[in-house]
Design an enzyme around this catalytic site. Structure first.
Site, short mmCIF file in Angstrom:
data_model
loop_
_atom_site.label_atom_id
_atom_site.label_comp_id
_atom_site.label_asym_id
_atom_site.label_seq_id
_atom_site.Cartn_x
_atom_site.Cartn_y
_atom_site.Cartn_z
N ASP A 33 104.04 96.89 40.97
CA ASP A 33 103.54 95.67 40.35
C ASP A 33 102.81 94.91 41.47
OD1 ASP A 33 103.15 93.55 38.58
OD2 ASP A 33 105.05 92.61 39.13
N ASP A 35 101.90 90.90 41.51
CA ASP A 35 102.42 89.55 41.76
C ASP A 35 103.93 89.60 41.94
OD1 ASP A 35 99.99 87.92 41.50
OD2 ASP A 35 99.97 88.71 39.46
#
Length: 232
Positions: A33, A35
């Site tokens: 991922d 953020d």
């Protein structure tokens, strides 16, 4: 477990590096991922969503609780169903632009990605590819060999579509993919895709990430787990 390629993926709009992604399946792969994992965006996004919530007369705490790991349009559709989600997302992006360079990479991200320089890896993000690349480059991080963003899927996290598409592009079976996530929605998406998950407690508590296979506090702590995964 396969995935139906969306039209924009078939037309080549999903970013891939042919050296990593176009050969026969081999070895393992690591998927990140962005953020809360590679980029420390928590404070900036909290300001952005609070500003939008107040602008629309919504409770910022409730809005914020629906943002983690999800596409902005999905968040807006849940918390403000009567509004045009795409139009509101444009407003959110305007607020985001005013934050400037308030999206630094985590200090230990470079060392982890350096381990992967010759390995199969990619990112699956609820953001947009252009913005993600700009922030990664600004922090001195490399361009991901595969980048699946919010425009490449019809269903965002916690649906597994993004992770399944990344595995397909990397030509790696899902059970040989290791995912690094910071949000419960992302953990759920990866687990539903039959992938192994390391949860980082950068934005959520260990209890909230309890469904991950491993829970650690940082990329530094995740590094030996990633190296072990790649050696198998």
């Amino acid at each position: 477990m396969g995935v139906q390629m969306p039209p924009n993926a078939m037309s080549g709009q999903v970013h891939t590096d042919s050296h990593h992604a176009n050969g026969a399946a081999q070895g393992a792969a690591v998927l990140f991922d962005v953020d809360g994992v590679l980029i420390d965006s928590y404070a900036a996004y909290r300001r952005i969503w609070t500003r939008w919530a107040l602008y629309r007369g919504l409770d910022p705490t409730i809005v914020w609780s629906h943002t983690h790991g999800r596409r902005p349009v999905d968040t807006i559709a849940v918390v403000a169903a009567s509004l045009d989600a795409e139009a509101e997302y444009r407003l959110v992006r305007d607020f985001m632009a005013e934050e400037g360079d308030a999206f630094p990479v985590y200090p230990d991200a470079a060392a982890v990605l350096h381990v992967l320089h010759a390995e199969r890896w990619g990112v699956v993000t609820s953001g947009r590819a252009q913005t993600v690349r700009q922030r990664l480059h600004a922090g001195g991080l490399p361009d991901p060999p595969v980048l699946v963003d919010s425009t490449h899927v019809t269903r965002g996290k916690p649906h597994p579509e993004g992770y399944l598409l990344a595995a397909e592009l990397l030509r790696t079976p899902t059970e040989r993919c290791l995912v690094i996530e910071d949000a419960p929605a992302g953990v759920e998406a990866a687990r539903t895709a039959a992938m192994t998950v390391i949860g980082l407690t950068t934005t959520h508590s260990a209890d909230e990430l309890a469904h991950a296979h491993h829970v650690v506090s940082s990329l530094t702590d995740a590094k030996p787990l990633i190296q072990d995964w790649l050696r198998r």
